[in-house]
Scaffold this motif. Structure first.
Motif, mmCIF file in Angstrom:
data_model
loop_
_atom_site.group_PDB
_atom_site.id
_atom_site.type_symbol
_atom_site.label_atom_id
_atom_site.label_comp_id
_atom_site.label_asym_id
_atom_site.label_seq_id
_atom_site.Cartn_x
_atom_site.Cartn_y
_atom_site.Cartn_z
ATOM 1 N N GLU A 92 0.836 -1.202 0.000
ATOM 2 C CA GLU A 92 0.000 0.000 0.000
ATOM 3 C C GLU A 92 0.871 1.253 0.000
ATOM 4 N N GLU A 93 1.968 1.201 0.746
ATOM 5 C CA GLU A 93 2.875 2.353 0.805
ATOM 6 C C GLU A 93 3.505 2.619 -0.550
ATOM 7 N N ILE A 94 3.868 1.551 -1.275
ATOM 8 C CA ILE A 94 4.436 1.710 -2.613
ATOM 9 C C ILE A 94 3.409 2.331 -3.561
ATOM 10 N N ARG A 95 2.161 1.883 -3.477
ATOM 11 C CA ARG A 95 1.112 2.460 -4.318
ATOM 12 C C ARG A 95 0.916 3.941 -4.005
ATOM 13 N N THR A 96 0.970 4.277 -2.714
ATOM 14 C CA THR A 96 0.868 5.679 -2.320
ATOM 15 C C THR A 96 2.025 6.481 -2.892
ATOM 16 N N PHE A 97 3.232 5.928 -2.779
ATOM 17 C CA PHE A 97 4.438 6.572 -3.286
ATOM 18 C C PHE A 97 4.286 6.884 -4.777
ATOM 19 N N TYR A 216 11.399 17.104 10.591
ATOM 20 C CA TYR A 216 12.178 17.928 9.668
ATOM 21 C C TYR A 216 12.916 17.111 8.614
ATOM 22 N N GLY A 217 13.275 15.869 8.952
ATOM 23 C CA GLY A 217 14.003 15.037 7.998
ATOM 24 C C GLY A 217 13.170 14.577 6.819
ATOM 25 N N ASN A 218 11.853 14.757 6.903
ATOM 26 C CA ASN A 218 10.962 14.381 5.813
ATOM 27 C C ASN A 218 10.505 15.587 5.000
ATOM 28 N N ILE A 219 11.192 16.703 5.187
ATOM 29 C CA ILE A 219 10.863 17.932 4.471
ATOM 30 C C ILE A 219 12.134 18.455 3.804
ATOM 31 N N MET A 220 12.048 18.756 2.514
ATOM 32 C CA MET A 220 13.203 19.248 1.765
ATOM 33 C C MET A 220 12.870 20.592 1.137
ATOM 34 N N ILE A 221 13.905 21.414 0.953
ATOM 35 C CA ILE A 221 13.710 22.717 0.346
ATOM 36 C C ILE A 221 14.720 22.936 -0.772
ATOM 37 N N ASP A 222 14.252 23.417 -1.890
ATOM 38 C CA ASP A 222 15.118 23.817 -2.995
ATOM 39 C C ASP A 222 15.538 25.257 -2.722
ATOM 40 N N GLU A 223 16.822 25.457 -2.471
ATOM 41 C CA GLU A 223 17.302 26.775 -2.068
ATOM 42 C C GLU A 223 17.098 27.836 -3.152
ATOM 43 N N LYS A 224 17.096 27.420 -4.417
ATOM 44 C CA LYS A 224 16.949 28.389 -5.511
ATOM 45 C C LYS A 224 15.492 28.798 -5.703
ATOM 46 N N THR A 225 14.605 27.810 -5.760
ATOM 47 C CA THR A 225 13.195 28.112 -6.032
ATOM 48 C C THR A 225 12.389 28.318 -4.752
ATOM 49 N N ARG A 226 12.965 27.943 -3.602
ATOM 50 C CA ARG A 226 12.300 28.010 -2.299
ATOM 51 C C ARG A 226 11.051 27.125 -2.267
ATOM 52 N N SER A 227 11.057 26.070 -3.045
ATOM 53 C CA SER A 227 9.935 25.136 -3.056
ATOM 54 C C SER A 227 10.174 24.027 -2.041
ATOM 55 N N ILE A 228 9.099 23.566 -1.443
ATOM 56 C CA ILE A 228 9.143 22.526 -0.412
ATOM 57 C C ILE A 228 8.673 21.196 -1.002
ATOM 58 N N THR A 229 9.372 20.122 -0.641
ATOM 59 C CA THR A 229 8.976 18.773 -1.025
ATOM 60 C C THR A 229 8.842 17.915 0.232
ATOM 61 N N LEU A 230 7.723 17.220 0.361
ATOM 62 C CA LEU A 230 7.531 16.277 1.463
ATOM 63 C C LEU A 230 7.883 14.890 0.958
ATOM 64 N N ILE A 231 8.679 14.156 1.736
ATOM 65 C CA ILE A 231 9.121 12.828 1.328
ATOM 66 C C ILE A 231 8.742 11.802 2.401
ATOM 67 N N ASP A 232 8.919 10.521 2.066
ATOM 68 C CA ASP A 232 8.701 9.395 2.988
ATOM 69 C C ASP A 232 7.237 9.306 3.425
ATOM 70 N N TYR A 233 6.492 8.436 2.742
ATOM 71 C CA TYR A 233 5.048 8.373 2.939
ATOM 72 C C TYR A 233 4.593 7.071 3.604
ATOM 73 N N GLU A 234 5.475 6.446 4.375
ATOM 74 C CA GLU A 234 5.131 5.156 4.978
ATOM 75 C C GLU A 234 3.844 5.214 5.802
ATOM 76 N N TYR A 235 3.629 6.319 6.506
ATOM 77 C CA TYR A 235 2.508 6.403 7.425
ATOM 78 C C TYR A 235 1.346 7.227 6.863
ATOM 79 N N ALA A 236 1.465 7.665 5.604
ATOM 80 C CA ALA A 236 0.468 8.556 5.016
ATOM 81 C C ALA A 236 -0.883 7.859 4.821
ATOM 82 N N THR A 237 -1.945 8.482 5.319
ATOM 83 C CA THR A 237 -3.315 7.974 5.190
ATOM 84 C C THR A 237 -4.261 9.165 5.332
#
Length: 353
Positions: A92-97, A216-237
């Motif tokens: 299920e986590e892979i499908r979510t990913f 914080y380890g599941n949040i990334m920021i692109d320093e140039k565009t200042r865009s945020i990416t959320l990663i690692d969705y094992e527990y996402a529901t």
């Protein structure tokens, strides 16, 4: 290509890389990816960097030079932790990913192997504990959380929180010693979960697709565009969005890269003004201008859902102490979570009106 592939695999074995570090199937995948991309891997120049801060899986950045001058190829490798099947369904986590990737969020899934998977490496900076308190970055996170919560994911959109808590409670009781059952009051926890579900579930609450692990380890920021990416969705529901926001606020008390990564400092939990500012940004990021009443209501709901968060991660810590070999004091982490639950419960359940 087949002969080249086999030659590289032999080289890896000769250098002890497969047997000493990562699974052989992973090595085959890396070689296949490299050859498909037109790269030639020189095993002497292959770099494997262990990325610290993960508490469910082992995560590595693997890189190698390419034929193009000054261009380095990077992938992220996730080796699944022991016993994770107790926490979530991997398929299920892979499908979510994959679905989140199709929505344009997060990294692409490149390949899978029995012990883990290979993901696209995002060229952005993983946040630090201090970044969560930066007003600009916090504003970006709030807007990204709203966007994430609005994802239309396939499958059931029912709240998962309470059933998951009951499942984990049952697993914890099976694993725990009599001493731990007594210390963590596991014999009475079923009624605590029932009480929270009864008291916190409200018809007006917004249900969305929640990350459920916004450290914080599941949040990334692109320093140039200042865009945020959320990663690692094992527990996402799907869950109440107030629960996800509560999780993020609780994570502001952690520093998983300190000398004592399991220690939480609840004295630095965000104050009322900081929480109100975050919630106001969250609600207004989709174009809606929230009233003071809406902001205050969500802030109150978030505080109540910190109780569910403490039980969730407290049970996670208890189970992890028995099944996970990652160097982290899971039991002490759980102890702090349960202490906060019992400390805050009398006050927070008084905020129901």
């Amino acid at each position: 290509m087949g002969e080249v592939f086999e030659w590289y695999l032999m080289t890896m074995k000769t250098n002890g890389f497969v047997e000493g570090s990562l699974p052989e199937e992973l090595m085959k995948i890396l070689l296949s990816l490299a050859l498909n991309w037109g790269d030639v891997i020189d095993m002497k120049r292959l770099k494997v960097i262990h990325l610290s801060g993960a508490m469910t899986n082992e995560v590595y950045q693997i890189s190698w030079p390419t034929k193009r001058e000054d261009v380095i190829q990077n992938v992220l490798v996730r080796i699944y932790g022991e016993g994770v099947e107790l926490f979530f369904n991997r398929e299920e986590e892979i499908r979510t990913f994959e679905c989140i990737s199709l929505h344009g969020h997060g990294p692409r899934l490149l390949r899978r192997f029995p012990e883990g998977r290979v993901e696209e490496f995002i060229h952005a900076r993983t946040l630090s504990a201090g970044d969560l308190r930066d007003p600009e970055i916090s504003t970006l996170i709030a807007a990204k959380m709203r966007e994430f919560h609005n994802l239309d994911m396939p499958g059931s959109k029912n709240v998962v929180l309470w059933d998951r808590l009951r499942k984990w409670h049952s697993e914890a009781k099976k694993l725990c010693s009599t001493e731990n059952i007594k210390e963590f009051s596991l014999d009475t926890l079923a009624e605590e979960i029932n009480t929270l579900e009864r008291e916190l579930s409200q018809d007006y609450q917004d249900i969305g697709f929640c990350h459920n692990d916004l450290q914080y380890g599941n949040i990334m920021i692109d320093e140039k565009t200042r865009s945020i990416t959320l990663i690692d969705y094992e527990y996402a529901t799907y869950n109440p969005v107030a629960y996800d926001l509560a999780n993020h606020f609780c994570e502001m008390t952690a520093n998983y890269h300190s000398d004592q990564p399991h220690v939480l400092d609840f004295s630095i939990y965000p104050d009322l003004e900081e929480r109100q500012r975050f919630v106001c940004t969250y609600l207004s990021s989709s174009g809606h201008c929230p009233s003071d009443t809406e902001v205050e209501q969500l802030v109150r709901d978030i505080e109540k859902y910190t109780l569910a968060n403490h039980l969730f991660w407290g049970l996670w810590g208890i189970i992890s102490a028995y099944v996970n070999n990652i160097e982290f004091d899971y039991t002490e982490y759980a102890r702090q979570r349960f202490q906060q639950y019992w400390l805050r419960k009398p006050q927070l359940l008084g905020l129901l009106t």
